[in-house]
Design a protein around this motif. Structure first.
Motif, PDB file in Angstrom:
ATOM      1  N   HIS A  56       0.848  -1.265  -0.179  1.00 40.67           N
ATOM      2  CA  HIS A  56      -0.092   0.059   0.136  1.00 40.67           C
ATOM      3  C   HIS A  56       0.760   1.127  -0.161  1.00 40.67           C
ATOM      4  CE1 HIS A  56      -3.549  -2.332   0.660  1.00 40.67           C
ATOM      5  NE2 HIS A  56      -3.089  -3.143   1.400  1.00 40.67           N
ATOM      6  N   ARG A  57       0.345   2.202  -0.481  1.00 32.42           N
ATOM      7  CA  ARG A  57       1.027   3.615  -0.806  1.00 32.42           C
ATOM      8  C   ARG A  57       1.327   4.324   0.579  1.00 32.42           C
ATOM      9  NH1 ARG A  57      -2.253   3.377  -5.490  1.00 32.42           N
ATOM     10  NH2 ARG A  57      -3.709   4.659  -4.373  1.00 32.42           N
ATOM     11  N   SER A  58       0.308   4.011   1.524  1.00 32.27           N
ATOM     12  CA  SER A  58       0.436   4.865   2.832  1.00 32.27           C
ATOM     13  C   SER A  58       0.071   4.098   3.886  1.00 32.27           C
ATOM     14  CB  SER A  58      -0.370   6.235   2.612  1.00 32.27           C
ATOM     15  OG  SER A  58      -1.330   5.933   2.492  1.00 32.27           O
ATOM     16  N   LEU A  62      -3.338   1.194   4.242  1.00 31.78           N
ATOM     17  CA  LEU A  62      -3.159   0.088   4.991  1.00 31.78           C
ATOM     18  C   LEU A  62      -4.222  -0.272   6.423  1.00 31.78           C
ATOM     19  CD1 LEU A  62      -1.770  -2.746   5.427  1.00 31.78           C
ATOM     20  CD2 LEU A  62      -0.016  -1.187   6.716  1.00 31.78           C
ATOM     21  N   PHE A  63      -4.332   1.002   6.958  1.00 30.14           N
ATOM     22  CA  PHE A  63      -5.403   0.762   7.980  1.00 30.14           C
ATOM     23  C   PHE A  63      -6.761   0.799   7.552  1.00 30.14           C
ATOM     24  CE2 PHE A  63      -7.911   3.204  11.278  1.00 30.14           C
ATOM     25  CZ  PHE A  63      -7.798   2.493  12.153  1.00 30.14           C
ATOM     26  N   GLU A  64      -7.091   1.355   6.416  1.00 33.30           N
ATOM     27  CA  GLU A  64      -8.497   1.322   5.783  1.00 33.30           C
ATOM     28  C   GLU A  64      -8.666   0.003   5.525  1.00 33.30           C
ATOM     29  OE1 GLU A  64      -8.929   4.364   2.987  1.00 33.30           O
ATOM     30  OE2 GLU A  64      -9.037   5.831   4.457  1.00 33.30           O
ATOM     31  N   PHE A  65      -7.597  -0.642   4.593  1.00 33.42           N
ATOM     32  CA  PHE A  65      -7.546  -2.004   4.253  1.00 33.42           C
ATOM     33  C   PHE A  65      -7.796  -3.050   5.235  1.00 33.42           C
ATOM     34  CE2 PHE A  65      -5.630  -6.097   3.182  1.00 33.42           C
ATOM     35  CZ  PHE A  65      -6.392  -6.461   2.190  1.00 33.42           C
ATOM     36  N   ALA A  75     -14.067  -2.468  14.180  1.00 33.49           N
ATOM     37  CA  ALA A  75     -12.987  -1.961  13.573  1.00 33.49           C
ATOM     38  C   ALA A  75     -13.420  -1.108  12.305  1.00 33.49           C
ATOM     39  CB  ALA A  75     -12.041  -2.893  13.332  1.00 33.49           C
ATOM     40  N   ILE A  76     -14.540  -1.544  11.796  1.00 40.02           N
ATOM     41  CA  ILE A  76     -15.061  -0.930  10.452  1.00 40.02           C
ATOM     42  C   ILE A  76     -15.440   0.186  10.696  1.00 40.02           C
ATOM     43  CG2 ILE A  76     -17.324  -1.957  10.453  1.00 40.02           C
ATOM     44  CD1 ILE A  76     -16.945  -2.436   7.319  1.00 40.02           C
ATOM     45  N   ARG A  77     -16.133   0.498  11.980  1.00 40.99           N
ATOM     46  CA  ARG A  77     -16.564   1.895  12.375  1.00 40.99           C
ATOM     47  C   ARG A  77     -15.692   2.882  12.229  1.00 40.99           C
ATOM     48  NH1 ARG A  77     -22.158   1.413  12.473  1.00 40.99           N
ATOM     49  NH2 ARG A  77     -22.597  -0.587  13.326  1.00 40.99           N
ATOM     50  N   LEU A  78     -14.466   2.577  12.414  1.00 35.22           N
ATOM     51  CA  LEU A  78     -13.307   3.655  12.317  1.00 35.22           C
ATOM     52  C   LEU A  78     -13.246   4.089  10.997  1.00 35.22           C
ATOM     53  CD1 LEU A  78     -10.611   1.732  14.470  1.00 35.22           C
ATOM     54  CD2 LEU A  78     -12.411   3.505  15.434  1.00 35.22           C
ATOM     55  N   VAL A  79     -13.606   3.436   9.802  1.00 35.28           N
ATOM     56  CA  VAL A  79     -13.502   3.735   8.543  1.00 35.28           C
ATOM     57  C   VAL A  79     -14.806   4.411   7.966  1.00 35.28           C
ATOM     58  CG1 VAL A  79     -12.836   3.061   6.252  1.00 35.28           C
ATOM     59  CG2 VAL A  79     -11.729   2.296   8.212  1.00 35.28           C
TER      60      VAL A  79
END
Length: 514
Positions: A56-58, A62-65, A75-79
């Motif tokens: 990943h570029r950043s 990576l965190f969103e993935f 965890a998905i609530r953070l995105v």
């Protein structure tokens, strides 16, 4: 219409109106190359295939993935809630708290696992048990009549010292032809009264206010004096005073120090060490309502407690067994104590010294014994306890003492007390060159005597201070045994005999039942 062959098909196509040329396919590419050179068509991009490892570029990507693909709840609530910062902050705090609680529980579990916990099971049984060994001493160290020649000089000097220091006239004090200077010069390390520097004025006032309670010790001018005796090393280069604030303690320790030197000069085959008859000390002995005999006990002599008798020891061919509780189902003894032959500066009590221990354990009368006073009947209840310790990672214990760096000087099994006394004796022999008379000695080693070892007192008191503070390391070296059995005693009843019973037996008798 008849079927056309390949050549006919080409002819028919020439007569047909022109049609748009179809887009060349991958299979037709080789056939059309013969028509003429044509520029190659640009290759269209293929659909992206999912790689085995993606970069990943950043870190944000990576965190969103991770949040979109993980199965961790919340965890998905953070995105998905990133447009609402309040909601994102709430879910972030909640998510971090749950992770913290999880790792805290992990820490507790791992900590408990690596602490090697054990479960304790206590079982109370009333089975038939081997009766423990019982040792009884007369509390009468070497009688005056037996070693009067050895103690006569010490007694005279002690009586004269008491008179010089406290103006105290002993009942046994007799007129001697020699003067005080001649008497005091016959023994080394004379007892002296030493002046100490006065305390500060405030401390003196507080001590005078607290001295309203009187004691029974001889009144030395305790503000300015202490009692003690001087001890020096071999070449007299270092000396110190063994001092005491109590005059009684000073005189008793000084007398005991010289008494030890007298005992060390006595041969082991001295007639005074012979065994007294059992009837002189024990009037009656019964176990489970059966009379005792000489085969049920053994005899030894203690330097401070006199003649000692051990019942039901390991030398007994038939060990006593106990299956019923009660006062009539144990050991019953009637003892006779002698008060006229006591050495008052060594033994200040009258009666008997009793200790209960295992058959394969020595009788440490100083450590585990207790006194019985005469003229009364005392009942003692006992309870046997067995303790098994887990070694290895669960605790620091030894099975039989073979891995302990201390040689066992006692003819018995390993116990912690046996190891500690043996360790002190080894240190005494190594530092002072002689053995302490209260502990067993190795072969070819003499007991300490200031006529042969002039500085052993200096060495002993220094060593005793190091032993008490564990500078010798005896308490660290001597580990507890992994299996330990002990008998606890509980004096539960004392009965004073009536006047009628007092006429039946001599006055200096006591009865003990266990």
């Amino acid at each position: 219409m008849p079927g056309l062959r390949k050549g006919d098909k080409l002819k028919e196509q020439d007569s047909s109106p022109p049609q748009p040329t179809p887009r060349p396919r991958k299979g037709d590419k080789h056939e059309e190359q013969g028509l003429g050179p044509e520029p190659a068509a640009p290759q269209q991009p293929m659909a992206e295939e999912e790689a085995l490892i993606e970069f990943h570029r950043s870190y944000r990507e990576l965190f969103e993935f991770f949040c979109n693909n993980t199965t961790i709840h919340g965890a998905i609530r953070l995105v998905c809630s990133r447009h609402n910062r309040m909601k994102t902050a709430f879910w972030a705090v909640l998510w971090l708290c749950t992770f913290g609680v999880m790792y805290w529980q992990f820490g507790l579990l791992f900590g408990e696992y690596f602490s090697y916990p054990v479960s304790l099971n206590i079982n109370l049984n009333s089975d038939k048990l081997v009766f423990p060994a019982v040792t009884i001493c007369t509390l009468n160290p070497y009688r005056y009549a037996e070693i009067k020649e050895e103690l006569e000089e010490l007694d005279r000097i002690t009586e004269q010292t008491l008179y010089d220091l406290y103006k105290y006239n002993s009942t046994t004090l007799v007129a001697h032809s020699r003067g005080r200077r001649e008497l005091r010069g016959t023994l080394p390390h004379p007892l002296q009264r030493l002046r100490v520097p006065p305390p500060p004025h405030g401390a003196r006032r507080a001590r005078s206010a607290a001295s309203s309670v009187r004691d029974n010790n001889p009144q030395v001018d305790r503000k300015d004096w202490k009692i003690g005796f001087q001890l020096c090393n071999q070449n007299k280069s270092d000396c110190f005073y063994q001092t005491y604030s109590s005059g009684v303690d000073a005189v008793r320790e000084w007398y005991r120090f010289h008494y030890i030197n007298i005992l060390s000069r006595l041969p082991e085959t001295l007639p005074s060490l012979e065994e007294d008859t059992l009837g002189n000390f024990i009037f009656a002995c019964r176990f489970n309502q059966v009379s005792c005999n000489q085969a049920n006990y053994s005899h030894f002599h203690h330097p401070m407690y006199g003649n000692c008798y051990t019942f039901n020891d390991k030398n007994n061919s038939n060990l006593w067994m106990s299956s019923m509780p009660g006062i009539n189902n144990g050991l019953s003894l009637m003892l006779r104590t002698e008060q006229n032959d006591f050495i008052p500066l060594l033994s200040t009590v009258t009666g008997a010294r009793v200790m209960v221990h295992g058959q394969d354990e020595p009788a440490f009368m100083d450590d585990g014994g207790f006194n019985l006073r005469p003229g009364v009947e005392t009942s003692i209840s006992m309870r046997k306890e067995a303790l098994d310790r887990l070694g290895g990672d669960y605790g620091d214990c030894t099975k039989n003492g073979s891995d302990v760096p201390v040689k066992n000087l006692y003819p018995s099994k390993y116990t912690q007390q046996v190891c500690i006394h043996s360790c002190f004796q080894e240190s005494m022999i190594k530092a002072c060159g002689c053995a302490y008379i209260f502990y067993p000695r190795p072969q070819n080693v003499e007991y300490c005597d200031y006529k042969k070892h002039s500085s052993w007192g200096y060495c002993y008191y220094k060593l005793q201070a190091d032993f008490s503070s564990d500078h010798l390391g005896c308490f660290t070296k001597c580990r507890k045994p992994c299996r330990n059995g002990s008998s606890r005693c509980y004096p539960c009843r004392t009965i004073t005999p009536s006047a009628t019973r007092g006429m039946e037996w001599p006055k200096s008798t006591s009865s003990s039942r266990s």
